[in-house]
Design an enzyme around this catalytic site. Structure first.
Site, PDB file in Angstrom:
ATOM      1  N   THR A  17      12.236  -6.045  16.089  1.00  0.00           N
ATOM      2  CA  THR A  17      13.666  -5.978  16.412  1.00  0.00           C
ATOM      3  C   THR A  17      14.315  -7.343  16.523  1.00  0.00           C
ATOM      4  O   THR A  17      15.541  -7.433  16.656  1.00  0.00           O
ATOM      5  CB  THR A  17      13.879  -5.237  17.739  1.00  0.00           C
ATOM      6  N   ASP A  40      20.564  -1.089   2.230  1.00  0.00           N
ATOM      7  CA  ASP A  40      22.027  -1.145   2.164  1.00  0.00           C
ATOM      8  C   ASP A  40      22.436  -2.614   2.076  1.00  0.00           C
ATOM      9  O   ASP A  40      23.102  -3.028   1.140  1.00  0.00           O
ATOM     10  CB  ASP A  40      22.648  -0.471   3.391  1.00  0.00           C
ATOM     11  N   ASN A  53       0.837  -1.193   0.000  1.00  0.00           N
ATOM     12  CA  ASN A  53       0.000   0.000   0.000  1.00  0.00           C
ATOM     13  C   ASN A  53       0.881   1.257   0.000  1.00  0.00           C
ATOM     14  O   ASN A  53       2.082   1.179  -0.238  1.00  0.00           O
ATOM     15  CB  ASN A  53      -0.943  -0.036   1.207  1.00  0.00           C
ATOM     16  N   ARG A  64       6.614  -8.682  19.613  1.00  0.00           N
ATOM     17  CA  ARG A  64       6.789 -10.002  20.227  1.00  0.00           C
ATOM     18  C   ARG A  64       5.686 -10.924  19.742  1.00  0.00           C
ATOM     19  O   ARG A  64       4.611 -10.465  19.314  1.00  0.00           O
ATOM     20  CB  ARG A  64       6.764  -9.908  21.751  1.00  0.00           C
ATOM     21  N   ARG A 124       0.780 -15.085  19.688  1.00  0.00           N
ATOM     22  CA  ARG A 124       0.299 -16.470  19.669  1.00  0.00           C
ATOM     23  C   ARG A 124       0.515 -17.066  18.289  1.00  0.00           C
ATOM     24  O   ARG A 124       0.835 -16.352  17.340  1.00  0.00           O
ATOM     25  CB  ARG A 124      -1.187 -16.540  20.024  1.00  0.00           C
ATOM     26  N   HIS A 131      24.251   2.278  12.696  1.00  0.00           N
ATOM     27  CA  HIS A 131      25.294   3.265  12.950  1.00  0.00           C
ATOM     28  C   HIS A 131      25.889   3.051  14.344  1.00  0.00           C
ATOM     29  O   HIS A 131      25.213   2.534  15.249  1.00  0.00           O
ATOM     30  CB  HIS A 131      24.723   4.677  12.825  1.00  0.00           C
TER      31      HIS A 131
END
Length: 211
Positions: free
Chosen positions: A172, A91, A83, A187, A190, A113
């Site tokens: 992450t 990179d 969308n 996280r 389920r 960085h």
């Protein structure tokens, strides 16, 4: 070693390197070209994506506007949908599987960085030059994934097949296959199971049916 080879090796590289800047400039200009097209200019859009991306599978559609960094480091499978406002800072390599669907404002980033402020300003190279350097980690997204609006995928993340990532999530860490995951940081909430089938939501399914 060329700077692009350093990216692939996962070591510090100079984003201001002339060769890399030339690659990015070409893609940034192609972003502008794509973003000036109308949605029904399908041939024109396909030609721009073909010139810009490493791979783009058949049956894909990207609404636009887009913001790709190198483009050539992006590999997208078949039947992809994105969308508005897809951003990929490739990179390092970004791989997206088949049949993936992205809501608006999805962002995928690969560069990292230095944490120390003075190291972000300059690091001394092997040749004794002081330069701004960073490094990058690839992102891999499996098949049949759905990302809600404003999902951000961070460097080095792998997301397995058949995942749903909730809107606004910042991913992450790796997400295993077949999971619903959401949050900041993202996280696993389920596993996705047969109980999630639309056949158990007759008030929404209406007179449609599932296989």
């Amino acid at each position: 070693m060329r700077e692009e080879e350093k990216i692939k090796a996962g070591i510090l590289f100079c984003p201001g390197d002339p060769e890399l800047k030339k690659m990015k400039l070409k893609t940034h200009n192609l972003n502008v070209d794509y973003n000036k097209t109308y949605e029904d200019e399908t041939e024109k859009r396909a030609a721009i994506l073909s010139e810009m991306l490493g791979e783009f599978g058949e049956g894909g559609f990207i609404q636009g506007p887009i913001a790709f960094h190198y483009g050539s480091h992006i590999k997208i499978g078949k039947s992809f949908f994105a969308n508005f406002n897809l951003t990929i800072q490739d990179d390092a390599e970004v791989t997206i599987g088949d049949n993936c669907n992205f809501g608006p404002n999805v962002t995928i980033v690969t560069p990292i960085h230095p944490m120390i402020a003075k190291e972000r300003l300059e690091i001394v190279t092997a040749e004794g030059e002081k330069k701004r350097l960073c490094y990058a980690k690839p992102v891999q997204i499996g098949n049949n994934c759905w990302f809600g609006a404003s999902v951000t995928v961070c460097p080095g993340v792998k997301i397995g097949d058949d995942c749903v990532i909730g809107a606004g999530s910042v991913v992450t860490r790796d997400i295993p296959a077949g999971c619903f995951a959401a949050g900041v940081p993202c996280r696993v909430i389920r596993e996705i199971t047969e109980a999630d089938s639309m056949k158990y939501k007759p008030e929404i399914l209406a007179d449609n049916h599932v296989w």
